[in-house]
Write an enzyme that holds these catalytic residues in place. Structure first.
Site, PDB file in Angstrom:
ATOM      1  CB  SER A   1      -0.927   0.003   1.231  1.00  0.00           C
ATOM      2  OG  SER A   1      -1.867  -1.038   1.153  1.00  0.00           O
TER       3      SER A   1
ATOM      4  NE  ARG B   1       0.528   6.012   9.403  1.00  0.00           N
ATOM      5  CZ  ARG B   1       0.517   4.721   9.693  1.00  0.00           C
ATOM      6  NH1 ARG B   1      -0.497   3.966   9.322  1.00  0.00           N
ATOM      7  NH2 ARG B   1       1.521   4.171  10.340  1.00  0.00           N
TER       8      ARG B   1
ATOM      9  CG  HIS C   1      -3.014   3.995   3.931  1.00  0.00           C
ATOM     10  ND1 HIS C   1      -3.529   3.441   5.087  1.00  0.00           N
ATOM     11  CD2 HIS C   1      -2.678   2.942   3.134  1.00  0.00           C
ATOM     12  CE1 HIS C   1      -3.495   2.119   4.998  1.00  0.00           C
ATOM     13  NE2 HIS C   1      -2.990   1.799   3.824  1.00  0.00           N
TER      14      HIS C   1
END
Length: 209
Positions: free
Chosen positions: A16, A39, A42
């Site tokens: 990822s 983050r 994501h």
């Protein structure tokens, strides 16, 4: 029927972030913002939001210093509060959401506004030096900015990610344009949400480990 997919959690995690880093241009972000941007993207899977992220120069430093000092974290909704990983908080920081406080409906009636905006009044005892995390209602961000203009109270940092079709664009533009010298991060446009807002806070807190 069997599907061919990655099952190893470490491999999923690594793949990822490898994919994300290959598709996002981090060049305009300072090094200490890279984990926040990673983050954040994501959390939603949309690499194109990198172009719409706006932040003040000292956002990370002020937000991290506030968390380390034990500052409260004020959340606009329970979903934001639930998305914050408590074990990452450096000083067992209080997580406060006043949306469902018993006093909020009456304040909303008196102010002729949404419950979300009315709940900001109950932030007042905690507001100075706090970290604000907004991931839902634009009216919260508008009312917060009005409150700050009316008082001498100053949060350490604002994470502004209200979402939607009414007021989201305008409230974040107002945050970016504010002249109160308050550190912030915001996502321009309609996009936002609780997952994004809490992801930013988690990245800020996680960077202290």
């Amino acid at each position: 029927m069997k599907h061919n997919y990655i099952k190893d959690p470490k491999a999923i995690y690594a793949k990822s972030f490898e994919t994300l880093r290959s598709e996002v241009d981090f060049s305009r972000f300072p090094d200490n913002m890279h984990m926040v941007i990673t983050r954040l993207i994501h959390s939603c899977g949309m690499v194109d939001i990198a172009d719409d992220i706006n932040f003040s120069a000292n956002f990370i430093d002020y937000a991290q210093a506030a968390l380390q000092s034990g500052a409260p974290i004020l959340c606009d909704c329970e979903m934001v509060k639930s998305g914050i990983i408590r074990r990452l908080l450096p000083a067992n920081n209080p997580l406060i959401c006043t949306l469902n406080d018993d006093a909020t409906p009456q304040i909303a009636l008196e102010q002729q506004t949404t419950r979300s905006a009315a709940a900001v009044k109950l932030w007042l005892p905690h507001l100075d030096g706090a970290v604000i995390v907004i991931g839902n209602a634009p009216t919260v961000l508008f009312r917060l900015l009005e409150t700050l203009a009316e008082t001498d109270l100053r949060p350490a940092a604002i994470i502004g990610f209200p979402v939607g079709f009414v007021g989201a664009v305008e409230s974040k533009a107002a945050l970016i344009a504010q002249n109160l010298d308050i550190e912030y991060i915001a996502l321009k446009g309609r996009r936002g949400g609780s997952a994004m807002a809490s992801a930013v806070l988690n990245a800020v807190a996680g960077g202290l480990g």
